[in-house]
Design a protein around this motif. Structure first.
Motif, PDB file in Angstrom:
ATOM      1  N   HIS A 192       0.328   5.016  -3.836  1.00 19.01           N
ATOM      2  CA  HIS A 192       0.090   5.647  -2.542  1.00 19.01           C
ATOM      3  C   HIS A 192       0.578   4.707  -1.442  1.00 19.01           C
ATOM      4  CE1 HIS A 192      -2.023   8.186   0.370  1.00 19.01           C
ATOM      5  NE2 HIS A 192      -2.336   7.048   0.975  1.00 19.01           N
ATOM      6  N   VAL A 193       1.536   5.180  -0.638  1.00 17.84           N
ATOM      7  CA  VAL A 193       2.062   4.369   0.460  1.00 17.84           C
ATOM      8  C   VAL A 193       2.050   5.192   1.734  1.00 17.84           C
ATOM      9  CG1 VAL A 193       4.024   3.056   1.340  1.00 17.84           C
ATOM     10  CG2 VAL A 193       3.559   3.073  -1.113  1.00 17.84           C
ATOM     11  N   GLU A 194       1.405   4.659   2.776  1.00 14.90           N
ATOM     12  CA  GLU A 194       1.442   5.256   4.105  1.00 14.90           C
ATOM     13  C   GLU A 194       2.211   4.298   4.992  1.00 14.90           C
ATOM     14  OE1 GLU A 194      -2.254   6.548   5.816  1.00 14.90           O
ATOM     15  OE2 GLU A 194      -3.030   7.124   3.853  1.00 14.90           O
ATOM     16  N   GLY A 195       3.471   4.613   5.241  1.00 19.87           N
ATOM     17  CA  GLY A 195       4.319   3.747   6.044  1.00 19.87           C
ATOM     18  C   GLY A 195       5.762   4.110   5.806  1.00 19.87           C
ATOM     19  N   ARG A 196       6.641   3.312   6.359  1.00 27.87           N
ATOM     20  CA  ARG A 196       8.075   3.567   6.237  1.00 27.87           C
ATOM     21  C   ARG A 196       8.703   2.564   5.280  1.00 27.87           C
ATOM     22  NH1 ARG A 196       9.660   2.985  12.280  1.00 27.87           N
ATOM     23  NH2 ARG A 196       8.088   1.394  11.998  1.00 27.87           N
ATOM     24  N   VAL A 226      -3.059  -3.711   3.554  1.00 27.65           N
ATOM     25  CA  VAL A 226      -3.020  -3.144   4.893  1.00 27.65           C
ATOM     26  C   VAL A 226      -2.188  -4.103   5.730  1.00 27.65           C
ATOM     27  CG1 VAL A 226      -4.355  -2.393   6.894  1.00 27.65           C
ATOM     28  CG2 VAL A 226      -5.298  -2.099   4.604  1.00 27.65           C
ATOM     29  N   GLU A 231      -0.851   0.524   3.185  1.00 30.69           N
ATOM     30  CA  GLU A 231      -0.843   1.076   4.533  1.00 30.69           C
ATOM     31  C   GLU A 231      -0.014   0.136   5.390  1.00 30.69           C
ATOM     32  OE1 GLU A 231      -4.848   1.673   5.959  1.00 30.69           O
ATOM     33  OE2 GLU A 231      -5.486   2.492   4.035  1.00 30.69           O
ATOM     34  N   ARG A 262      -2.403   0.841  -3.212  1.00 37.44           N
ATOM     35  CA  ARG A 262      -2.647   1.615  -1.996  1.00 37.44           C
ATOM     36  C   ARG A 262      -2.125   0.776  -0.838  1.00 37.44           C
ATOM     37  NH1 ARG A 262      -2.770   4.657  -5.379  1.00 37.44           N
ATOM     38  NH2 ARG A 262      -4.488   5.873  -6.197  1.00 37.44           N
ATOM     39  N   SER A 279       2.370  -5.065   6.755  1.00 36.86           N
ATOM     40  CA  SER A 279       3.776  -4.901   6.385  1.00 36.86           C
ATOM     41  C   SER A 279       4.111  -5.753   5.164  1.00 36.86           C
ATOM     42  CB  SER A 279       4.682  -5.266   7.558  1.00 36.86           C
ATOM     43  OG  SER A 279       4.507  -6.635   7.895  1.00 36.86           O
ATOM     44  N   LYS A 281      -4.878  -3.059  -2.880  1.00 34.66           N
ATOM     45  CA  LYS A 281      -4.746  -2.476  -1.543  1.00 34.66           C
ATOM     46  C   LYS A 281      -4.101  -3.489  -0.603  1.00 34.66           C
ATOM     47  CE  LYS A 281      -7.249  -0.185   2.159  1.00 34.66           C
ATOM     48  NZ  LYS A 281      -8.525   0.372   2.608  1.00 34.66           N
ATOM     49  N   ASP A 338       4.480  -0.736   6.719  1.00 30.98           N
ATOM     50  CA  ASP A 338       5.910  -0.584   6.475  1.00 30.98           C
ATOM     51  C   ASP A 338       6.375  -1.539   5.389  1.00 30.98           C
ATOM     52  OD1 ASP A 338       5.874   1.313   8.444  1.00 30.98           O
ATOM     53  OD2 ASP A 338       6.696   0.010   9.996  1.00 30.98           O
TER      54      ASP A 338
END
Length: 137
Positions: free
Chosen positions: A100-104, A68, A85, A83, A70, A66, A87
């Motif tokens: 799983h990627v949450e970002g740009r 969290v 979270e 995982r 950039s 994981k 950019d």
């Protein structure tokens, strides 16, 4: 740290280790533990149980845990157990199915401040000006 034949070093942060603070290393780094801070190193390998709460900057990174924060890496591999979270900035990117990627996502460009002509239809994939994306199955 164990020394390899080419005088580079490899450091391991074990699964029972928690580091609160930034890490800067010229060595290759393998993280199985928890890091609460930024990591800057030549090459990073992150284990599945690892948690990094902070930014990552590396020439190459292979992420399985994981993150969290950039991420900026020239060569980035995101494994299916990862995982993320935050950019992601990269030159070459491989993502396993299930990650799983949450970002740009943003491709790194050597001259980001300068305008660039649009790509021609005949440009070849894999050229230095083209982002590379590989999906691993």
């Amino acid at each position: 740290m164990a020394s390899r034949g080419n005088n580079s070093t490899f450091s391991v942060i074990g699964s029972d280790v928690v580091i609160k603070g930034d890490i800067s290393a010229s060595a290759d780094l393998h993280v199985d533990g928890t890091v609460e801070g930024d990591i800057k190193c030549a090459s990073l390998v992150q284990g599945e149980t690892s948690v990094v709460s902070g930014g990552i900057e590396a020439q190459s990174a292979r992420l399985a845990g994981k993150v969290v924060g950039s991420i900026r890496a020239r060569e980035l591999v995101v494994l299916k157990s990862a995982r993320i979270e935050g950019d992601v900035q990269y030159d070459a990117l491989t993502i396993e199915q299930g990650a799983h990627v949450e970002g740009r996502f943003a491709h790194s460009r050597p001259n980001q401040g300068q305008a660039k002509a649009p790509a021609a239809a005949g440009d070849k994939p894999g050229s230095p000006d083209k982002p590379e994306l590989t999906l691993a199955g």
